[in-house]
Design an enzyme around this catalytic site. Structure first.
Site, PDB file in Angstrom:
ATOM      1  N   PRO A  83      55.279  61.966  67.386  1.00  0.00           N
ATOM      2  CA  PRO A  83      54.602  62.543  68.870  1.00  0.00           C
ATOM      3  C   PRO A  83      55.868  62.902  69.468  1.00  0.00           C
ATOM      4  CG  PRO A  83      54.781  60.307  68.534  1.00  0.00           C
ATOM      5  CD  PRO A  83      54.530  60.971  67.409  1.00  0.00           C
ATOM      6  N   ALA A  85      57.469  64.751  73.042  1.00  0.00           N
ATOM      7  CA  ALA A  85      57.646  64.642  75.011  1.00  0.00           C
ATOM      8  C   ALA A  85      57.848  66.352  74.978  1.00  0.00           C
ATOM      9  CB  ALA A  85      58.783  63.359  74.966  1.00  0.00           C
ATOM     10  N   SER A 112      52.251  62.490  72.482  1.00  0.00           N
ATOM     11  CA  SER A 112      52.874  61.976  73.737  1.00  0.00           C
ATOM     12  C   SER A 112      52.688  61.768  75.205  1.00  0.00           C
ATOM     13  CB  SER A 112      54.473  62.115  73.774  1.00  0.00           C
ATOM     14  OG  SER A 112      55.473  61.498  74.853  1.00  0.00           O
ATOM     15  N   GLN A 134      49.336  58.889  71.447  1.00  0.00           N
ATOM     16  CA  GLN A 134      51.470  57.787  71.740  1.00  0.00           C
ATOM     17  C   GLN A 134      51.388  56.930  73.300  1.00  0.00           C
ATOM     18  OE1 GLN A 134      54.340  59.288  73.644  1.00  0.00           O
ATOM     19  NE2 GLN A 134      54.707  57.041  73.423  1.00  0.00           N
ATOM     20  N   TYR A 136      53.514  55.138  75.834  1.00  0.00           N
ATOM     21  CA  TYR A 136      54.384  54.880  76.428  1.00  0.00           C
ATOM     22  C   TYR A 136      53.556  53.528  77.767  1.00  0.00           C
ATOM     23  CZ  TYR A 136      58.640  57.388  74.349  1.00  0.00           C
ATOM     24  OH  TYR A 136      59.043  57.556  73.180  1.00  0.00           O
ATOM     25  N   THR A 162      54.558  53.093  71.237  1.00  0.00           N
ATOM     26  CA  THR A 162      56.230  53.223  71.856  1.00  0.00           C
ATOM     27  C   THR A 162      56.885  52.047  71.931  1.00  0.00           C
ATOM     28  OG1 THR A 162      55.491  55.703  70.517  1.00  0.00           O
ATOM     29  CG2 THR A 162      57.755  54.773  71.321  1.00  0.00           C
ATOM     30  N   ARG A 171      72.021  59.111  75.432  1.00  0.00           N
ATOM     31  CA  ARG A 171      72.157  60.750  74.557  1.00  0.00           C
ATOM     32  C   ARG A 171      73.427  61.659  75.043  1.00  0.00           C
ATOM     33  NH1 ARG A 171      65.905  61.069  74.898  1.00  0.00           N
ATOM     34  NH2 ARG A 171      65.492  59.070  73.558  1.00  0.00           N
ATOM     35  N   LYS A 234      54.696  51.997  66.329  1.00  0.00           N
ATOM     36  CA  LYS A 234      55.681  52.981  66.022  1.00  0.00           C
ATOM     37  C   LYS A 234      56.905  52.842  66.514  1.00  0.00           C
ATOM     38  CE  LYS A 234      57.165  58.033  66.833  1.00  0.00           C
ATOM     39  NZ  LYS A 234      58.254  57.161  67.722  1.00  0.00           N
ATOM     40  N   HIS A 258      63.197  56.311  66.537  1.00  0.00           N
ATOM     41  CA  HIS A 258      63.549  57.205  66.853  1.00  0.00           C
ATOM     42  C   HIS A 258      63.703  58.739  67.003  1.00  0.00           C
ATOM     43  CE1 HIS A 258      60.621  56.973  71.326  1.00  0.00           C
ATOM     44  NE2 HIS A 258      61.361  58.357  71.061  1.00  0.00           N
ATOM     45  N   ARG A 261      67.132  58.703  68.315  1.00  0.00           N
ATOM     46  CA  ARG A 261      67.007  59.153  69.898  1.00  0.00           C
ATOM     47  C   ARG A 261      68.023  57.615  70.476  1.00  0.00           C
ATOM     48  NH1 ARG A 261      66.134  63.919  70.536  1.00  0.00           N
ATOM     49  NH2 ARG A 261      65.067  63.944  72.524  1.00  0.00           N
ATOM     50  N   ASP A 289      58.932  57.904  59.802  1.00  0.00           N
ATOM     51  CA  ASP A 289      59.484  59.199  60.501  1.00  0.00           C
ATOM     52  C   ASP A 289      61.234  59.107  60.353  1.00  0.00           C
ATOM     53  OD1 ASP A 289      60.257  58.264  62.729  1.00  0.00           O
ATOM     54  OD2 ASP A 289      58.895  58.513  63.667  1.00  0.00           O
ATOM     55  N   GLY A 291      64.089  62.128  59.755  1.00  0.00           N
ATOM     56  CA  GLY A 291      64.895  63.097  59.083  1.00  0.00           C
ATOM     57  C   GLY A 291      63.970  64.180  57.895  1.00  0.00           C
ATOM     58  N   ARG A 293      62.439  66.690  56.086  1.00  0.00           N
ATOM     59  CA  ARG A 293      62.359  68.211  55.893  1.00  0.00           C
ATOM     60  C   ARG A 293      62.072  68.949  55.017  1.00  0.00           C
ATOM     61  NH1 ARG A 293      62.859  65.904  60.338  1.00  0.00           N
ATOM     62  NH2 ARG A 293      64.528  66.503  61.519  1.00  0.00           N
TER      63      ARG A 293
HETATM   64  C1  FNR Z   1      60.850  62.650  70.080  1.00  0.00           C
HETATM   65  N1  FNR Z   1      60.063  61.302  69.315  1.00  0.00           N
HETATM   66  C2  FNR Z   1      59.121  60.525  70.177  1.00  0.00           C
HETATM   67  N2  FNR Z   1      58.375  59.351  70.301  1.00  0.00           N
HETATM   68  C3  FNR Z   1      57.549  58.844  70.826  1.00  0.00           C
HETATM   69  O1  FNR Z   1      56.907  58.210  70.547  1.00  0.00           O
HETATM   70  N3  FNR Z   1      57.082  59.816  72.133  1.00  0.00           N
HETATM   71  C4  FNR Z   1      57.949  60.470  72.470  1.00  0.00           C
HETATM   72  O2  FNR Z   1      57.178  60.835  73.675  1.00  0.00           O
HETATM   73  C5  FNR Z   1      58.541  61.378  71.726  1.00  0.00           C
HETATM   74  N4  FNR Z   1      59.368  62.289  72.580  1.00  0.00           N
HETATM   75  C6  FNR Z   1      60.432  62.790  71.499  1.00  0.00           C
HETATM   76  C7  FNR Z   1      61.125  63.815  72.119  1.00  0.00           C
HETATM   77  C8  FNR Z   1      62.130  64.614  71.757  1.00  0.00           C
HETATM   78  C9  FNR Z   1      62.877  66.444  71.150  1.00  0.00           C
HETATM   79  C10 FNR Z   1      62.130  64.335  69.534  1.00  0.00           C
HETATM   80  C11 FNR Z   1      63.650  65.195  68.714  1.00  0.00           C
HETATM   81  C12 FNR Z   1      61.561  63.222  69.514  1.00  0.00           C
HETATM   82  C13 FNR Z   1      60.324  60.449  68.391  1.00  0.00           C
HETATM   83  C14 FNR Z   1      59.557  61.060  67.064  1.00  0.00           C
HETATM   84  O3  FNR Z   1      58.566  60.759  67.112  1.00  0.00           O
HETATM   85  C15 FNR Z   1      60.423  60.650  65.980  1.00  0.00           C
HETATM   86  O4  FNR Z   1      60.124  59.355  66.314  1.00  0.00           O
HETATM   87  C16 FNR Z   1      61.598  61.335  65.331  1.00  0.00           C
HETATM   88  O5  FNR Z   1      61.752  62.897  65.837  1.00  0.00           O
HETATM   89  C17 FNR Z   1      61.439  61.397  63.792  1.00  0.00           C
HETATM   90  O6  FNR Z   1      62.432  62.086  63.134  1.00  0.00           O
HETATM   91  P1  FNR Z   1      62.740  63.377  63.109  1.00  0.00           P
HETATM   92  O7  FNR Z   1      61.520  64.077  62.287  1.00  0.00           O
HETATM   93  O8  FNR Z   1      63.345  64.073  64.589  1.00  0.00           O
HETATM   94  O9  FNR Z   1      63.748  63.638  62.768  1.00  0.00           O
HETATM   95  C1  LAC Z   2      62.101  61.013  73.645  1.00  0.00           C
HETATM   96  C2  LAC Z   2      61.422  60.127  74.760  1.00  0.00           C
HETATM   97  C3  LAC Z   2      60.472  60.402  75.092  1.00  0.00           C
HETATM   98  O1  LAC Z   2      62.660  60.494  72.608  1.00  0.00           O
HETATM   99  O2  LAC Z   2      60.841  59.561  73.306  1.00  0.00           O
HETATM  100  O3  LAC Z   2      63.240  61.737  73.943  1.00  0.00           O
END
Ligand code: FNR
Ligand code: LAC
Length: 365
Positions: A83, A85, A112, A134, A136, A162, A171, A234, A258, A261, A289, A291, A293
């Protein structure tokens, strides 16, 4: 040179580069960036290098079968769309394009709470596509409950709660790019949705986390009391929390930082995957999840006990580079790579990808 439309794309790195050229810079910084000094973001890729593969020769690999099931749902691959956003920031079709690509491929997609298209639009676009919602948590559980009811009505098959984002992390890349959670991005699931807090709020010498009261273990009971959908937790990074999740009724956990992030300094999910699998693997499905690739990465994670792996940014690269066709391309690339490495490692089926396939890499230090 990569071009939109699918057939012109090279590998994932080409798609990432094409996406970077096409996406608006603020959205791109949001997608690519991590928290703090981005040490956890880097750790996610490095973690895979600590493992090597032990291929078996002359196994029967005439037919490679990468299909599996996730909580009883048949899927064509042991990877899924994680998921993320705001897909509408990268392509006009937004989540509808992502959903169509995943459904056409028979791959599970998680959507998401913070999608640009509504969960009803997503459900209508792919009535038969495997999809999970997913969550929030909203500060008021009644609002969370309405989301759950809408997800059920729109045919989502599980809820993914999550738990690693009670507040947004620092960030820097995202902030420098100018992308903010300030309500300017369209909210597909309705203007009343409460966004995650952007940071602690000063209260004298204290700091309040708005809405954090919702984030307790009790919410798992609350969710189970209002829905029969299976609940997945998650954002788990310890065996203690994995056990607690399953004790509270979770059917699966996603081991994840995440995408680097949230808490910078958190380990890569892959580093804690073995302890989580040892703790709850007999009682729940475990996903990973962060990395992922390459086909190799999928073999390592499955070898260490994950049932499936999630793809975050790679899907967004596909979307930004070529919309629905770009997402299809990412899925096909990985599926083909997975089939290739399954053949090369002598593992014709997903259930043959076991602990005997992976070994610790010789130390490089
Ligand atoms: C996310 N991720 C994320 N997770 C979630 O539970 N809800 C969300 O809305 C989001 N939003 C989101 C936005 C963006 C731009 C990114 C890159 C990631 C986290 C996502 O589900 C996941 O855990 C990671 O992206 C996995 O890592 P990789 O594959 O990006 O390396
Ligand atoms: C993010 C949130 C929205 O990583 O999950 O940007």
């Amino acid at each position: 040179m990569a071009s939109a439309g699918g057939a012109g794309f090279g590998g994932l790195a080409d798609l990432e580069a094409a996406a970077g050229r096409k996406a608006n810079p603020a959205a791109w910084a949001y997608v690519q960036g991590g928290a703090g000094d981005e040490s956890s973001l880097r750790a996610n890729r490095r973690a895979f290098d600590r493992w090597t593969l032990r291929p078996r020769a002359l196994a029967d690999i005439a037919v490679i079968d990468p299909t599996t099931s996730l909580l009883g749902t048949s899927v064509t691959a042991p990877f899924y769309v994680a998921p993320t956003a705001y897909h509408g920031e990268l392509d006009r079709a937004g989540e509808v394009g992502t959903a169509r690509a995943a459904a056409a491929a028979g791959v599970l997609a998680m959507f998401s709470t913070l999608s640009t298209r509504s969960l009803e639009e997503i459900g209508a676009a792919v009535p038969r596509g495997p999809r999970w919602f997913q969550i929030y948590l909203q500060p008021d559980f009644r609002a969370t409950r309405r989301l759950v009811e809408r997800a059920e009505a729109a045919g989502f098959g599980a809820l993914v709660l999550t738990v690693d984002l009670p507040v947004l992390a620092n960030r820097d890349r995202q902030a420098e790019g100018g992308f903010a959670f300030d309500g300017t991005t369209p909210m597909g699931n309705g203007p009343d949705l409460v966004l995650p807090p952007r940071g602690p709020v000063r209260d004298g010498l204290l700091f309040r986390i708005p809405g954090a009261e919702a984030y307790t273990w009790r919410v798992l009971d609350d969710l189970r009391s209002i829905t029969r959908l299976p609940v997945v937790v998650k954002g788990i990074l310890t065996d203690e929390d994995a056990r607690r999740s399953v004790d509270c009724g979770a059917r699966a956990v996603v081991v994840s930082n995440h995408g680097g992030r949230q808490l910078d300094g958190a380990p890569a999910g892959l580093d804690v995957l073995p302890e989580v699998v040892a703790e709850v693997g007999s009682r729940a499905e475990v996903y990973l999840d962060g990395g992922v690739r390459r086909g190799r990465d999928i073999l390592i994670a499955l070898g260490l006990g994950a049932r499936a792996v999630g793809l975050g940014r790679p899907i967004l690269w596909g979307l930004a580079a070529g919309g629905e066709a770009g997402v299809s391309r990412v899925i096909e690339l990985l599926r083909m790579e997975l089939a290739t490495v399954m053949a090369l490692s002598g593992r014709a089926r997903v259930d043959a990808i076991d602990r005997t396939l992976v070994a610790a890499a010789p130390s490089t230090e």
